[in-house]
Design an enzyme around this catalytic site. Structure first.
Site, PDB file in Angstrom:
ATOM      1  N   ASN A   1       5.221  -3.062  12.668  1.00  0.00           N
ATOM      2  CA  ASN A   1       4.215  -3.579  11.756  1.00  0.00           C
ATOM      3  C   ASN A   1       4.525  -3.203  10.316  1.00  0.00           C
ATOM      4  O   ASN A   1       4.256  -2.084   9.892  1.00  0.00           O
ATOM      5  CB  ASN A   1       2.841  -3.015  12.151  1.00  0.00           C
ATOM      6  CG  ASN A   1       1.734  -3.444  11.181  1.00  0.00           C
ATOM      7  OD1 ASN A   1       1.950  -4.298  10.319  1.00  0.00           O
ATOM      8  ND2 ASN A   1       0.568  -2.842  11.327  1.00  0.00           N
TER       9      ASN A   1
ATOM     10  N   GLU B   1       0.838  -1.201   0.000  1.00  0.00           N
ATOM     11  CA  GLU B   1       0.000   0.000   0.000  1.00  0.00           C
ATOM     12  C   GLU B   1       0.876   1.256   0.000  1.00  0.00           C
ATOM     13  O   GLU B   1       0.391   2.361   0.181  1.00  0.00           O
ATOM     14  CB  GLU B   1      -0.913   0.018   1.231  1.00  0.00           C
ATOM     15  CG  GLU B   1      -0.165  -0.052   2.543  1.00  0.00           C
ATOM     16  CD  GLU B   1      -0.939   0.583   3.685  1.00  0.00           C
ATOM     17  OE1 GLU B   1      -1.703  -0.143   4.306  1.00  0.00           O
ATOM     18  OE2 GLU B   1      -0.776   1.798   3.917  1.00  0.00           O
TER      19      GLU B   1
ATOM     20  N   THR C   1     -10.407   0.051  15.376  1.00  0.00           N
ATOM     21  CA  THR C   1      -9.365  -0.838  14.856  1.00  0.00           C
ATOM     22  C   THR C   1      -9.491  -2.262  15.373  1.00  0.00           C
ATOM     23  O   THR C   1      -9.258  -3.219  14.641  1.00  0.00           O
ATOM     24  CB  THR C   1      -7.982  -0.265  15.230  1.00  0.00           C
ATOM     25  OG1 THR C   1      -7.936   1.079  14.756  1.00  0.00           O
ATOM     26  CG2 THR C   1      -6.860  -1.055  14.622  1.00  0.00           C
TER      27      THR C   1
ATOM     28  N   ARG D   1     -10.603   3.706  17.812  1.00  0.00           N
ATOM     29  CA  ARG D   1     -11.369   2.746  18.615  1.00  0.00           C
ATOM     30  C   ARG D   1     -11.950   1.611  17.771  1.00  0.00           C
ATOM     31  O   ARG D   1     -12.331   0.579  18.271  1.00  0.00           O
ATOM     32  CB  ARG D   1     -12.508   3.456  19.344  1.00  0.00           C
ATOM     33  CG  ARG D   1     -12.072   4.097  20.631  1.00  0.00           C
ATOM     34  CD  ARG D   1     -13.247   4.660  21.379  1.00  0.00           C
ATOM     35  NE  ARG D   1     -12.819   5.826  22.124  1.00  0.00           N
ATOM     36  CZ  ARG D   1     -12.840   7.053  21.656  1.00  0.00           C
ATOM     37  NH1 ARG D   1     -13.264   7.291  20.445  1.00  0.00           N
ATOM     38  NH2 ARG D   1     -12.413   8.052  22.388  1.00  0.00           N
TER      39      ARG D   1
ATOM     40  N   HIS E   1      -1.758 -11.649  11.823  1.00  0.00           N
ATOM     41  CA  HIS E   1      -1.320 -10.276  11.560  1.00  0.00           C
ATOM     42  C   HIS E   1      -1.048  -9.602  12.906  1.00  0.00           C
ATOM     43  O   HIS E   1      -1.810  -9.771  13.858  1.00  0.00           O
ATOM     44  CB  HIS E   1      -2.408  -9.532  10.782  1.00  0.00           C
ATOM     45  CG  HIS E   1      -2.084  -8.078  10.555  1.00  0.00           C
ATOM     46  ND1 HIS E   1      -1.016  -7.685   9.803  1.00  0.00           N
ATOM     47  CD2 HIS E   1      -2.676  -6.947  11.017  1.00  0.00           C
ATOM     48  CE1 HIS E   1      -0.969  -6.362   9.789  1.00  0.00           C
ATOM     49  NE2 HIS E   1      -1.955  -5.881  10.519  1.00  0.00           N
TER      50      HIS E   1
ATOM     51  N   CYS F   1      -3.052  -4.238   4.733  1.00  0.00           N
ATOM     52  CA  CYS F   1      -2.028  -5.167   5.218  1.00  0.00           C
ATOM     53  C   CYS F   1      -2.190  -6.593   4.722  1.00  0.00           C
ATOM     54  O   CYS F   1      -1.416  -7.458   5.101  1.00  0.00           O
ATOM     55  CB  CYS F   1      -1.993  -5.167   6.747  1.00  0.00           C
ATOM     56  SG  CYS F   1      -1.550  -3.568   7.439  1.00  0.00           S
TER      57      CYS F   1
ATOM     58  N   THR G   1       4.602   2.142  15.419  1.00  0.00           N
ATOM     59  CA  THR G   1       4.756   0.785  14.888  1.00  0.00           C
ATOM     60  C   THR G   1       4.915   0.694  13.366  1.00  0.00           C
ATOM     61  O   THR G   1       5.446  -0.304  12.876  1.00  0.00           O
ATOM     62  CB  THR G   1       3.536  -0.083  15.253  1.00  0.00           C
ATOM     63  OG1 THR G   1       2.357   0.602  14.821  1.00  0.00           O
ATOM     64  CG2 THR G   1       3.471  -0.321  16.752  1.00  0.00           C
TER      65      THR G   1
END
Lengths: 129, 383, 362
Positions: free
Chosen positions: C282, C95, C217, C215, C250, C126, C167
């Protein structure tokens, strides 16, 4: 620049030099006529990806087109087949640099024309020891 | 074969000429060179210049200058051989007169460098090298010479102070040279304290960026000079090397210089010991060292050490860089080869003032393009 | 028919999930983790007044690296391990393309000297990496190609000061898939995907940094999709958590993969080997494929591995992967472990990070 880069992209991406079909001498950059035996029969040959540093410098004032990258480390590397190649050395702390250090090729961004222009990629070296 | 005489010279000071264009500079030097002999109309004009297209968006310098000098109909053209452009221009003019094709020639070296900022000037200079394999990866001309300096120091165990000897000599002579860019003496400590620009090279190892123009009027021996001391060109030879230094088997051998010097000395009928004054191409400290070695003035690996011993100082065995060389007088690249000829002329004519090498009779100029890729060696003598 | 020579018992026809071809297998893999690590305490020092931060270091690409260079590095390692001569397809899942328009896959193809390939870039936040892998699998299974290259790679960036900046990392993972043979490393036994229109994280065209509903996620995005995909895989193929030696999820942070594993009935032993987030952060599309690679570095033949990716937007791909005998010989020859790349690192401060990632406006 965009077209002259395109023309040589295999040279830059794969360290593609050439080789004399008569005496097996290898070259990077490629030559038109064999320097050793004069033969004009040469074929493309990928150079080995490892070698050692013969000499190097830390360039603190870069040329136009490389702004923002300074300082850059540049070295002359003798590849395992004996061919000497000029290239940047990356991911290496300055105090770890020594003549004789083993290096291998990596694929990196060389520079970009601008944030809207083309990106040029090519080989560089990184120190193994 | 006709004999070739350096009849007169003209030059600007090297440095910042913000108020002058490349043509202004070339005209100023040319007029000075032409002035002593108003009756000589040069039969050819040759301009030595490396990168007017980069600095001034100007090419076609030959006709541009001929027209500005009111010398239209004269054949005029530019020659380019990187930093050896001036030396090569001189060589061509010399050979044209020698062959009898013409009996006089105006040779003008000119470079406008200060209109470019440092990264642009660095890019322009890198055009002396392979665009595809040297410039592409970001290796400037400075960086190549820096790598050579490291290899030289490591191979021959040359110390920092020994490497500094040529710049110190250059500045010592430039201090009293009116046309020099840096009229200031420096010490070995100054060199080792100056900023690193490309390790191990420091700022004071490197010739500066400057504007300048230098012109010589060459004539055949049919020309009758009035002031006695005549300066003859005994020989001028160009040689070339494998293009990029990293393509050569031995990177510390300046084979183009070796070849040009041996041919030039042989044609002039001189040997190294006969040379009284020497202008070497000291673009970088290491370049000077490798040059004097290639010409035979020092043994292999001894060039910088000999300089540190004073052999190349103004009162040394082989006085070199007598008006500052590239380092002190300055290095307006296309003009450098002509400044060298002019400085030999000043010495051989006895017009060196504070920089005069006493009793000199034979002078040698060595002008390099690239890292000894093109080399021009010329021998001049006082008659 | 497709399940006839399956390694697991035939469970009857199913109307969801993906029937993976059994004649295609992983022949080699290679990862690339850039050398620099930014500790999250550095981000906290600059943006949070030095308050305590999670003990995470994230992998940071150098200023001359982008997804293209990292993809090539990972691909070269994978090809070396697989000893593959010719590729039929190259898919790059990412991405963070340096060109909004112009494929990365063609640059990779040129660098690998592979031209007779179907090449494309995939984007699904991801999870584009596991998608690339499944597409290659399908092309081999259908007989269209003999072997192909799937890459998950990102130079993820969080807006300076944003939560994501702690991250968002850079890395690449590449897999060569080929017709199954004695040298095969692993075979994908089953696959199941689950998607929904859930906007938890996004980046509008022309924008440099992504945005997220913080929130949102977890529950409706990460947990919902992973749980659905894994449960469907279990239902379809009759798996239970104890069938798996390893589970790889993940890992957007250190906490989520552990929690989802426990919710699904896995234990810490199964998930621990793949937990890389504290060491590299990440790396988005490379994330779960890196977790798989680090597990393949130590797995034994016949081990079963669960891999489940998550991509914002949102969806998950759950894969069950059986390790084959070829793994040992290939690993021995490759001499190139993920953990070695994790360890060969240099810590940097925020200023260096800002320079390397183009956050200093000159």
């Amino acid at each position: 620049m965009a077209i002259s880069y395109w023309r040589r992209r295999d040279r830059y991406y794969r360290l593609l030099g050439n080789k004399c079909t008569r005496c097996n001498a290898e070259y990077y950059p490629p030559v038109y006529i064999c320097r050793r035996c004069g033969s004009e029969s040469l074929i493309d040959a990928e150079m080995p990806g490892t070698g050692k540093i013969l000499t190097y410098t830390i360039l603190r004032e870069v040329m136009s087109g490389f702004e923002g990258q300074q300082p850059i480390i540049i070295g002359i590397v003798q590849l395992d087949n004996g061919v000497k190649v000029l290239g940047q050395i990356v991911d290496t702390p300055i105090d770890a640099l020594k003549i004789g250090c083993k290096v291998r090729t990596v694929f990196r961004k060389i520079r970009e024309e601008s944030s809207a222009g083309q990106i040029y990629y090519g080989y560089k070296f990184t120190v193994l020891c | 074969m006709a004999k070739v005489i350096v009849a007169s010279v003209g030059y600007t000071r090297v440095g910042d000429h913000w108020d002058k264009s490349i043509l202004d500079l070339a005209v100023e030097a040319s007029k000075k060179a032409l002035k002593p002999y108003p009756n000589i109309r040069p039969e050819v004009i040759i301009v030595g210049n490396m990168f007017s297209s980069q600095s001034s968006r100007q090419e076609h310098l030959g006709a541009l200058l001929a027209s500005a000098l009111n010398l239209t109909r004269t054949p005029a053209f530019k020659v380019e051989a990187a930093c050896a452009s001036g030396g090569v221009a001189f060589n061509i003019a010399y050979n044209k007169i020698r062959s009898g094709e013409v009996s006089s020639a105006l040779v003008v070296g000119v470079e406008k460098m200060r209109d470019l900022d440092t990264p642009e000037a660095s890019l322009a200079l890198s055009m002396a090298e392979s665009a595809e394999y040297t410039q592409f990866i970001g290796a400037s001309f400075l960086s190549l010479n820096a790598m050579l300096a490291r290899l030289y120091s490591e191979t021959y165990n040359v110390s920092r102070d020994e490497l500094s000897a040529f710049p110190v000599i250059a500045h010592s002579n430039a201090a009293t040279a009116e046309h020099a860019q840096f009229r200031k003496a420096i010490s070995v400590e100054d060199v080792s304290r100056s900023p690193l620009v490309s390790d191990p090279l420091r700022l004071l190892d490197c010739a500066p960026v400057g504007d300048g123009a230098a012109a010589v009027l060459l004539a055949s021996d049919a020309f009758d000079e009035d002031d006695g001391a005549r300066v003859d060109v005994l020989s001028s030879k160009i040689s070339t090397n494998i293009f990029s230094v990293y393509e050569r088997d031995d990177m510390l051998k300046f084979d183009a210089t070796r070849d040009a010097a041996s041919k030039a000395f042989s044609e002039a009928g001189i040997s190294v010991e006969d040379v009284d004054v020497l202008e070497v191409h000291d673009a970088f400290s290491v370049t000077a060292a490798l040059s004097v070695e290639a010409m035979g003035f020092s043994r292999e690996g001894e060039g910088a050490k000999d300089a540190a011993k004073g052999i190349y100082a103004l009162r040394g065995r082989y006085p070199a860089l007598t008006f500052g060389g590239l380092k002190g007088r300055g290095h307006p690249v296309g003009a450098t080869g002509i400044y060298q000829i002019i400085e030999l002329w000043l010495q051989l004519k006895g017009r060196g003032n504070a920089n005069q090498v006493k009793g000199c009779r034979i002078g040698v100029a060595q002008n390099i393009g690239g890292v000894d890729t093109t080399s021009v060696v010329s021998v001049l003598a006082r008659r | 028919m497709p399940l006839n020579n399956s390694l697991i018992p035939f469970k009857g026809w199913v109307n969801f999930g993906l029937k993976t071809p059994k004649n295609a297998a992983i022949a080699g893999y290679g990862v690339y983790i850039p050398r620099y690590r930014l500790p999250s305490v550095e981000v906290a020092r600059i943006w949070r007044g030095g308050e305590e931060a999670p003990l995470i270091k994230k992998a940071v690409a150098s200023l001359d690296e982008d997804i293209t260079t990292m993809a090539v590095e990972a691909a070269r390692r994978a090809i070396k391990m697989a000893e593959t001569k010719e590729l039929g397809a190259i898919f790059v899942g990412t991405e963070t393309k340096p060109y909004a328009v112009k494929p990365t896959s063609t640059i990779v193809a040129q660098a690998l000297n592979q031209h007779k390939v179907l090449a494309s870039d995939l984007e699904f936040a991801c999870k584009a990496g596991t998608e690339a892998l499944q597409l290659i699998l399908a092309l081999i299974g259908s007989g269209m190609i003999e072997s192909g290259l799937a890459i998950g790679v990102d130079t993820a960036q969080g807006r300076p000061g944003d939560d994501l900046e702690f991250t968002a990392a850079s890395a690449a993972a590449a897999y060569i898939l080929s017709k199954r043979d004695v040298g095969s490393i692993a075979v994908v036994e089953g696959a199941s995907s689950y998607v929904s229109d859930t906007t938890d994280f996004w980046r509008r065209a022309g924008q440099q940094y992504p945005r997220h509903l913080s929130r949102f996620t977890g529950e409706p995005a990460y947990f919902y999709h992973i749980q659905h995909a894994v449960k469907n895989l279990f239902d379809e193929f009759g798996y239970k958590p104890s069938d798996f030696k390893y589970a790889v999820f993940h890992q957007p942070n250190p906490r989520f993969p552990v929690e989802v594993a426990l919710r699904l009935g896995f234990n810490l032993e199964q998930i621990k080997p793949s937990l890389l987030n504290p060491y590299i952060g990440n790396p988005y599309a490379a994330n779960s494929l890196l977790g798989l690679a680090v597990v393949l570095d130590e797995a034994s033949p016949n081990d079963l591995i669960l891999v489940c990716s998550f991509g914002s937007g949102a969806g998950s791909d759950a894969l069950s992967i059986r390790v084959l005998d070829g793994v040992e010989e290939k690993r021995r020859k490759a001499q190139n472990k993920v953990r070695d790349m994790i360890e060969a690192s240099v810590e940097i401060d925020y200023a260096t990070y800002a320079k390397l990632r183009g956050k200093i406006v000159a």
